[in-house]
Motif scaffolding. Structure first.
Motif, mmCIF file in Angstrom:
data_model
loop_
_atom_site.group_PDB
_atom_site.id
_atom_site.type_symbol
_atom_site.label_atom_id
_atom_site.label_comp_id
_atom_site.label_asym_id
_atom_site.label_seq_id
_atom_site.Cartn_x
_atom_site.Cartn_y
_atom_site.Cartn_z
ATOM 1 N N ASN A 66 2.973 -8.186 -6.682
ATOM 2 C CA ASN A 66 4.329 -7.687 -6.487
ATOM 3 C C ASN A 66 4.373 -6.167 -6.314
ATOM 4 O OD1 ASN A 66 3.523 -7.615 -9.207
ATOM 5 N ND2 ASN A 66 5.611 -7.281 -9.884
ATOM 6 N N HIS A 67 3.209 -5.532 -6.271
ATOM 7 C CA HIS A 67 3.140 -4.102 -5.948
ATOM 8 C C HIS A 67 2.119 -3.933 -4.829
ATOM 9 C CE1 HIS A 67 5.576 -3.280 -9.430
ATOM 10 N NE2 HIS A 67 4.686 -3.805 -10.247
ATOM 11 N N GLU A 68 2.538 -4.240 -3.643
ATOM 12 C CA GLU A 68 1.623 -4.206 -2.501
ATOM 13 C C GLU A 68 2.250 -3.436 -1.345
ATOM 14 O OE1 GLU A 68 -1.296 -5.283 -2.682
ATOM 15 O OE2 GLU A 68 -1.403 -6.990 -4.028
ATOM 16 N N ALA A 69 1.389 -2.984 -0.434
ATOM 17 C CA ALA A 69 1.910 -2.467 0.837
ATOM 18 C C ALA A 69 2.294 -3.702 1.649
ATOM 19 C CB ALA A 69 0.848 -1.644 1.544
ATOM 20 N N SER A 70 3.526 -4.160 1.453
ATOM 21 C CA SER A 70 3.930 -5.467 1.987
ATOM 22 C C SER A 70 3.899 -5.517 3.504
ATOM 23 C CB SER A 70 5.331 -5.818 1.485
ATOM 24 O OG SER A 70 5.320 -5.904 0.082
ATOM 25 N N ASN A 71 4.029 -4.361 4.166
ATOM 26 C CA ASN A 71 3.980 -4.373 5.634
ATOM 27 C C ASN A 71 2.611 -4.810 6.137
ATOM 28 O OD1 ASN A 71 2.948 -1.951 4.560
ATOM 29 N ND2 ASN A 71 3.180 -0.890 6.499
ATOM 30 N N ILE A 72 1.547 -4.388 5.441
ATOM 31 C CA ILE A 72 0.190 -4.778 5.847
ATOM 32 C C ILE A 72 -0.020 -6.264 5.590
ATOM 33 C CG2 ILE A 72 -2.273 -4.421 5.423
ATOM 34 C CD1 ILE A 72 -1.679 -1.603 4.635
ATOM 35 N N LEU A 73 0.361 -6.710 4.399
ATOM 36 C CA LEU A 73 0.129 -8.110 4.052
ATOM 37 C C LEU A 73 0.972 -9.036 4.921
ATOM 38 C CD1 LEU A 73 -0.248 -8.085 0.167
ATOM 39 C CD2 LEU A 73 -1.839 -7.417 1.952
ATOM 40 N N VAL A 83 5.754 -0.151 -0.643
ATOM 41 C CA VAL A 83 5.281 -0.630 -1.945
ATOM 42 C C VAL A 83 6.445 -0.577 -2.930
ATOM 43 C CG1 VAL A 83 3.579 -0.311 -3.782
ATOM 44 C CG2 VAL A 83 3.004 0.324 -1.449
ATOM 45 N N ALA A 84 6.687 -1.690 -3.591
ATOM 46 C CA ALA A 84 7.809 -1.757 -4.531
ATOM 47 C C ALA A 84 7.405 -1.179 -5.881
ATOM 48 C CB ALA A 84 8.271 -3.209 -4.689
ATOM 49 N N VAL A 85 7.362 0.141 -5.949
ATOM 50 C CA VAL A 85 7.111 0.841 -7.219
ATOM 51 C C VAL A 85 8.048 2.043 -7.277
ATOM 52 C CG1 VAL A 85 4.690 0.182 -7.519
ATOM 53 C CG2 VAL A 85 5.243 2.213 -6.202
ATOM 54 N N PRO A 86 8.386 2.505 -8.490
ATOM 55 C CA PRO A 86 9.199 3.715 -8.587
ATOM 56 C C PRO A 86 8.493 4.876 -7.890
ATOM 57 C CG PRO A 86 9.037 2.631 -10.714
ATOM 58 C CD PRO A 86 8.091 1.925 -9.803
ATOM 59 N N PRO A 87 9.263 5.795 -7.282
ATOM 60 C CA PRO A 87 8.661 6.897 -6.512
ATOM 61 C C PRO A 87 7.575 7.666 -7.256
ATOM 62 C CG PRO A 87 11.030 6.873 -6.216
ATOM 63 C CD PRO A 87 10.722 5.816 -7.233
ATOM 64 N N LYS A 88 7.711 7.811 -8.570
ATOM 65 C CA LYS A 88 6.721 8.622 -9.304
ATOM 66 C C LYS A 88 5.345 7.945 -9.343
ATOM 67 C CE LYS A 88 7.887 7.031 -13.972
ATOM 68 N NZ LYS A 88 8.164 7.427 -15.340
ATOM 69 N N LEU A 126 -13.286 -11.231 -6.702
ATOM 70 C CA LEU A 126 -11.945 -11.783 -6.503
ATOM 71 C C LEU A 126 -10.927 -10.882 -7.190
ATOM 72 C CD1 LEU A 126 -12.754 -15.531 -7.322
ATOM 73 C CD2 LEU A 126 -12.552 -14.497 -5.058
ATOM 74 N N LEU A 127 -9.918 -10.466 -6.455
ATOM 75 C CA LEU A 127 -8.868 -9.624 -7.019
ATOM 76 C C LEU A 127 -7.569 -10.434 -7.060
ATOM 77 C CD1 LEU A 127 -9.481 -6.312 -5.003
ATOM 78 C CD2 LEU A 127 -10.462 -6.968 -7.193
ATOM 79 N N CYS A 128 -6.929 -10.434 -8.210
ATOM 80 C CA CYS A 128 -5.729 -11.271 -8.387
ATOM 81 C C CYS A 128 -4.431 -10.525 -8.098
ATOM 82 C CB CYS A 128 -5.703 -11.842 -9.795
ATOM 83 S SG CYS A 128 -7.085 -12.896 -10.149
ATOM 84 N N GLY A 129 -4.463 -9.592 -7.193
ATOM 85 C CA GLY A 129 -3.214 -8.982 -6.747
ATOM 86 C C GLY A 129 -2.988 -7.551 -7.164
ATOM 87 N N ASP A 130 -1.918 -6.964 -6.613
ATOM 88 C CA ASP A 130 -1.565 -5.558 -6.827
ATOM 89 C C ASP A 130 -2.692 -4.611 -6.415
ATOM 90 O OD1 ASP A 130 0.875 -6.372 -7.689
ATOM 91 O OD2 ASP A 130 0.589 -5.870 -9.793
ATOM 92 N N LEU A 131 -3.334 -4.938 -5.303
ATOM 93 C CA LEU A 131 -4.401 -4.068 -4.790
ATOM 94 C C LEU A 131 -3.827 -2.749 -4.291
ATOM 95 C CD1 LEU A 131 -7.303 -3.544 -3.819
ATOM 96 C CD2 LEU A 131 -6.768 -4.798 -1.752
ATOM 97 N N GLN A 132 -2.620 -2.796 -3.741
ATOM 98 C CA GLN A 132 -1.962 -1.617 -3.163
ATOM 99 C C GLN A 132 -2.820 -1.017 -2.049
ATOM 100 O OE1 GLN A 132 -0.738 1.085 -6.286
ATOM 101 N NE2 GLN A 132 0.391 -0.504 -7.363
ATOM 102 N N CYS A 133 -3.000 -1.815 -0.997
ATOM 103 C CA CYS A 133 -3.822 -1.339 0.126
ATOM 104 C C CYS A 133 -3.001 -0.399 1.011
ATOM 105 C CB CYS A 133 -4.379 -2.515 0.915
ATOM 106 S SG CYS A 133 -3.225 -3.841 1.239
ATOM 107 N N VAL A 134 -2.809 0.790 0.502
ATOM 108 C CA VAL A 134 -1.990 1.797 1.183
ATOM 109 C C VAL A 134 -2.871 2.673 2.066
ATOM 110 C CG1 VAL A 134 -0.504 3.786 0.814
ATOM 111 C CG2 VAL A 134 -0.337 1.823 -0.709
#
Lengths: 292, 75
Positions: free
Chosen positions: A88-95, A56-61, A39-47
């Motif tokens: 809150n750091h996800e590839a929101s388009n996929i989700l 993804v809502a993260v700074p460019p760096k 079980l993963l509780c988020g911020d997987l960042q499935c990019v």
């Protein structure tokens, strides 16, 4: 007749799927036990590609492709059934395209913005995103490519998701495990609050002002009374036990656990030493779970 | 990461349609909730979309206009 389901729970993943899976393989070798579910509780960042990175809502760096795309193409295989909620750091388009849930890659299942599944007899519910009162009563109006504002509002929890999950209180079967990214508000009152404030002293101000945690999740915790509640987001390990008054002589509790992220120096410092920080809980015989 | 061992009945409970590998199932009661609340979410989204895309920008423009108007008036 009973059997045991072995479950591993991870806090924020931040694209570190390889590290997590390697850790699971190592733990399986070490303990000789086969894991059934992760079980993963988020911020997987499935990019998957460059466009996903822009969602993804993260700074460019911090925008890195990582290795998730290799699990999509089949270059790598997920060794265990993986279920996750969005953070809150996800590839929101996929989700967002899997609003009601679905597989983002073979063996990796997204629970949806709010969702419930059954796994080997366990009822697992979950909700994605974090709370922000500005968008709580809105609909999901965001569409990719996201504006700067929509990039953040897209992962904010909406009232409809909380409302739908609240309807589970009429259900005949209890929720065994609840997954969220955000913390339920006031959960710190049921654990070692002083210890939490010692590790994260700047939480004091947010707790006092009521900005820390999610009020709707607190309501869900009290209403659904799941046996376990797992979350992440604040990057600190915090256990708590929440007693519920059921009105009958039997008392019910929720075992709450917030987990840290995959980060060197904490849980994943090195392959040889990281197990010291893992707690392998012996078979938990909880009255309500035994009666499933 | 945390590891748990949770005991369940050997036959499990399959209250919904088989989703994956006969182990992960949809929750039938949840599907019923989704179905019953579908119209609700549609109506709410339409209402909020109207507020978000029409009313809020209009209010913002009126507010800006009022501020400039007041500055002009008392200047």
């Amino acid at each position: 007749m009973q059997r045991t389901v072995n479950i591993a729970v991870q806090g924020c993943s931040h694209g570190e799927l390889d590290t997590i899976y390697q850790s699971i393989r190592d733990t399986e070798c070490r303990t000789g036990k086969k894991l059934d579910l992760l079980l993963l509780c988020g911020d997987l960042q499935c990019v998957r590609d460059a466009f996903d990175l822009q969602c993804v809502a993260v700074p460019p760096k911090y925008r890195k492709l990582n290795t998730f795309h290799q699990y999509v193409t089949g270059e790598k295989q997920s060794p265990v059934m993986t279920v996750f909620v969005g953070g809150n750091h996800e590839a929101s388009n996929i989700l967002q395209s899997l609003y009601l849930g679905g597989f983002v890659a073979p063996n990796i299942y997204f629970l949806g913005f709010a969702g419930v599944i059954n796994f080997k007899g366990l009822r697992i519910a979950g909700v994605s995103g974090i709370y922000n009162d500005r968008h709580y009563h809105c609909g999901h109006y965001e569409t990719p490519p996201y504006s700067e504002d929509a990039l953040r509002s897209v992962y904010h929890l909406r009232e409809i998701e909380a409302l739908r999950l609240e309807f589970l209180k009429f259900s005949s079967k209890p929720v065994d495990i609840f997954l969220s990214h955000d913390w339920p508000q006031n959960i710190w009152n049921y654990g070692k609050k002083e210890e939490l404030l010692r590790i994260k002293p700047y939480f004091q101000e947010d707790i006092a002002s009521g900005k820390l945690g999610s009020p709707p999740l607190n309501r869900l915790l009290m209403t659904l009374q799941p046996s376990f509640w797992f979350c992440a987001h604040l990057h600190v390990k915090f256990p708590a036990v929440v007693p519920h008054s059921t009105g009958s002589s039997e008392s019910k509790t929720t075992r709450f656990l917030a987990l840290d992220k995959v980060i060197p120096g904490r849980y994943f410092h090195s392959w040889s030493s990281r197990f010291r920080d893992f707690v392998l809980i012996p078979p938990i015989i909880l009255g309500d779970l035994c009666n499933i | 990461m945390q590891y748990l061992e949770i005991p369940v009945l050997s036959n499990g409970s399959s209250s919904g349609d088989v989703l994956f590998d006969n182990e992960l199932h949809f929750d039938s009661e949840w599907l019923a909730i989704l179905s019953k609340t579908y119209n609700l979410i549609q109506a709410r989204d339409r209402k909020n979309l109207f507020v978000t895309t029409k009313i809020e920008p209009l209010l913002a423009e009126v507010t800006v206009f009022l501020i400039f108007f007041l500055i002009f008036l008392f200047h």
